[in-house]
Write a protein that holds these residues in place. Structure first.
Motif, PDB file in Angstrom:
ATOM      1  N   ALA A   1       0.839  -1.209   0.000  1.00  0.00           N
ATOM      2  CA  ALA A   1       0.000   0.000   0.000  1.00  0.00           C
ATOM      3  C   ALA A   1       0.869   1.253   0.000  1.00  0.00           C
ATOM      4  O   ALA A   1       0.598   2.219  -0.739  1.00  0.00           O
ATOM      5  N   GLY A   2       1.923   1.275   0.793  1.00  0.00           N
ATOM      6  CA  GLY A   2       2.828   2.429   0.820  1.00  0.00           C
ATOM      7  C   GLY A   2       3.510   2.630  -0.515  1.00  0.00           C
ATOM      8  O   GLY A   2       3.666   3.768  -0.989  1.00  0.00           O
ATOM      9  N   SER A   3       3.921   1.535  -1.146  1.00  0.00           N
ATOM     10  CA  SER A   3       4.567   1.632  -2.461  1.00  0.00           C
ATOM     11  C   SER A   3       3.598   2.196  -3.500  1.00  0.00           C
ATOM     12  O   SER A   3       3.984   3.020  -4.338  1.00  0.00           O
ATOM     13  N   LEU A   4       2.344   1.790  -3.469  1.00  0.00           N
ATOM     14  CA  LEU A   4       1.349   2.315  -4.404  1.00  0.00           C
ATOM     15  C   LEU A   4       1.108   3.808  -4.188  1.00  0.00           C
ATOM     16  O   LEU A   4       0.979   4.576  -5.155  1.00  0.00           O
ATOM     17  N   VAL A   5       1.071   4.246  -2.921  1.00  0.00           N
ATOM     18  CA  VAL A   5       0.882   5.671  -2.628  1.00  0.00           C
ATOM     19  C   VAL A   5       2.066   6.469  -3.155  1.00  0.00           C
ATOM     20  O   VAL A   5       1.898   7.516  -3.787  1.00  0.00           O
ATOM     21  N   VAL A   6       3.279   5.969  -2.907  1.00  0.00           N
ATOM     22  CA  VAL A   6       4.474   6.667  -3.403  1.00  0.00           C
ATOM     23  C   VAL A   6       4.465   6.697  -4.926  1.00  0.00           C
ATOM     24  O   VAL A   6       4.772   7.738  -5.539  1.00  0.00           O
ATOM     25  N   LEU A   7       4.110   5.627  -5.585  1.00  0.00           N
ATOM     26  CA  LEU A   7       4.058   5.587  -7.043  1.00  0.00           C
ATOM     27  C   LEU A   7       3.013   6.568  -7.580  1.00  0.00           C
ATOM     28  O   LEU A   7       3.280   7.298  -8.547  1.00  0.00           O
ATOM     29  N   LEU A   8       1.841   6.612  -6.952  1.00  0.00           N
ATOM     30  CA  LEU A   8       0.806   7.557  -7.353  1.00  0.00           C
ATOM     31  C   LEU A   8       1.292   9.001  -7.200  1.00  0.00           C
ATOM     32  O   LEU A   8       1.056   9.841  -8.074  1.00  0.00           O
TER      33      LEU A   8
END
Length: 141
Positions: free
Chosen positions: A109-116
């Motif tokens: 989830a953290g990786s997806l937020v950073v990618l977004l």
């Protein structure tokens, strides 16, 4: 316990008393030829000796069976202890795997937020000024 009496009982079973040693039915007595009364007494003694031998064999089998039962009880206690230990270890492993799964989901989830956020910064700029809508009065010039 049963085993504590086992050696003494086994010694008793293996001992043959001197009174059990009788003449066989065909032997003659020291007094002369075979006497019918002595022959019946000899048969009774032989029957008693056979019964005594059979009882000794039965006692030996009971002692042996008791020792085997005690071994089975010891083995079942060991298996029960191993089962309890396995249950504790499996519970600990299940909790550890649950926490590992939670950490993996949070990392994803953290990786997806950073990618977004990286995509937004790349498209709109660091201040997001390029993505804001411009306020127009509605009249075209």
């Amino acid at each position: 316990t049963f085993c504590a009496r086992g050696p003494a009982l086994a010694a008793f079973v293996s001992a043959t008393p001197p009174s059990a040693r009788t003449k066989s039915p065909g032997e003659s007595s020291p007094g002369g030829p075979l006497d019918p009364a002595m022959d019946s007494i000899t048969r009774v003694h032989e029957d008693l000796r056979e019964a005594t031998d059979m009882m000794r064999e039965n006692l030996a089998q009971v002692v042996d069976r008791g020792e085997h039962l005690e071994l089975l009880v010891d083995k079942s206690d060991g298996i029960s202890n191993q089962a309890r230990q396995f249950q504790k270890q499996s519970t600990g492993l299940r909790k550890a795997m649950w926490w590992k799964n939670v950490r993996s989901m949070l990392t994803l989830a953290g990786s997806l937020v950073v990618l977004l956020m990286l995509v937004l910064v790349w498209r709109c700029g660091f201040s997001l000024s390029h993505c804001k809508s411009s306020p127009t009065g509605g009249a075209a010039a």
